[in-house]
Design a protein around this motif. Sequence first.
Motif, PDB file in Angstrom:
ATOM      1  N   GLY A  81     -47.651  82.042  43.335  1.00  0.00           N
ATOM      2  CA  GLY A  81     -48.730  82.894  43.815  1.00  0.00           C
ATOM      3  C   GLY A  81     -48.293  84.295  44.196  1.00  0.00           C
ATOM      4  N   HIS A 111     -55.523  89.598  41.674  1.00  0.00           N
ATOM      5  CA  HIS A 111     -56.500  88.738  42.353  1.00  0.00           C
ATOM      6  C   HIS A 111     -57.183  87.813  41.349  1.00  0.00           C
ATOM      7  N   SER A 114     -55.245  84.774  40.349  1.00  0.00           N
ATOM      8  CA  SER A 114     -54.957  83.855  41.461  1.00  0.00           C
ATOM      9  C   SER A 114     -53.624  84.102  42.157  1.00  0.00           C
ATOM     10  N   HIS A 116     -51.752  85.426  45.339  1.00  0.00           N
ATOM     11  CA  HIS A 116     -52.193  85.645  46.720  1.00  0.00           C
ATOM     12  C   HIS A 116     -51.456  86.805  47.367  1.00  0.00           C
ATOM     13  N   LYS A 117     -50.412  87.295  46.697  1.00  0.00           N
ATOM     14  CA  LYS A 117     -49.598  88.337  47.310  1.00  0.00           C
ATOM     15  C   LYS A 117     -48.875  89.128  46.226  1.00  0.00           C
ATOM     16  N   ARG A 165     -54.979  87.279  49.331  1.00  0.00           N
ATOM     17  CA  ARG A 165     -55.767  86.123  49.767  1.00  0.00           C
ATOM     18  C   ARG A 165     -55.114  85.585  51.025  1.00  0.00           C
ATOM     19  N   GLU A 166     -55.914  85.377  52.055  1.00  0.00           N
ATOM     20  CA  GLU A 166     -55.360  84.975  53.363  1.00  0.00           C
ATOM     21  C   GLU A 166     -54.942  83.522  53.440  1.00  0.00           C
ATOM     22  N   GLN A 171     -58.980  80.683  47.822  1.00  0.00           N
ATOM     23  CA  GLN A 171     -58.942  80.736  46.365  1.00  0.00           C
ATOM     24  C   GLN A 171     -60.141  80.041  45.810  1.00  0.00           C
TER      25      GLN A 171
END
Length: 171
Positions: A81, A111, A114, A116-117, A165-166, A171
């Motif tokens: 991710g 994003h 998918s 997240h960072k 994404r936190e 997701q």
Amino acid sequence: MQEIRIRHAEARDLEQIRLIYNQGIEDRIATLELDQKDMVYMTSWFGEHQGRYSVLVAEMADVVVGWASLNRYSHRCAYDGVADLSIYVERSFRGHGVGQHLLEQLEKKAHSQSFHKIVLFTFAKNQLGQGLYRKRGFREIGIFEKQGILDGQYVDVMAMEKVLRESLHAQ
């Protein structure tokens, strides 16, 4: 200044991507790489940057003036991710918003894929690059002192990140 258009890179863009990358290597502001890249290298690199790890280009008047890529951060599945990023802008277009447009679209691409960072590594002395990243919400993680060697000198490298994404549930 003309309109900046961002699109996915195509094989026909590789020569201009290579030229811009080699400028970054020559200028010693964006990478610890020393060797100029040839088309054999770039073709292989481009083959590894399909699908999730894609390349975007910035065009002005149908000329590629910059590029950005999402790169694999680690081959360990726990880091699937997390993407590393690269951004290079043609010398005469630096400081004119090209990098900002590329980074904005690269974040959207990350994003949608998918991630997240996004993480990046920049020279600690690269204030222009850090300003771009901070404007887009990246934060400094820390500085690796004497992390690499460039032109016979140790250089410090700053790590930065942006969480897209936190949580896993987002997701």
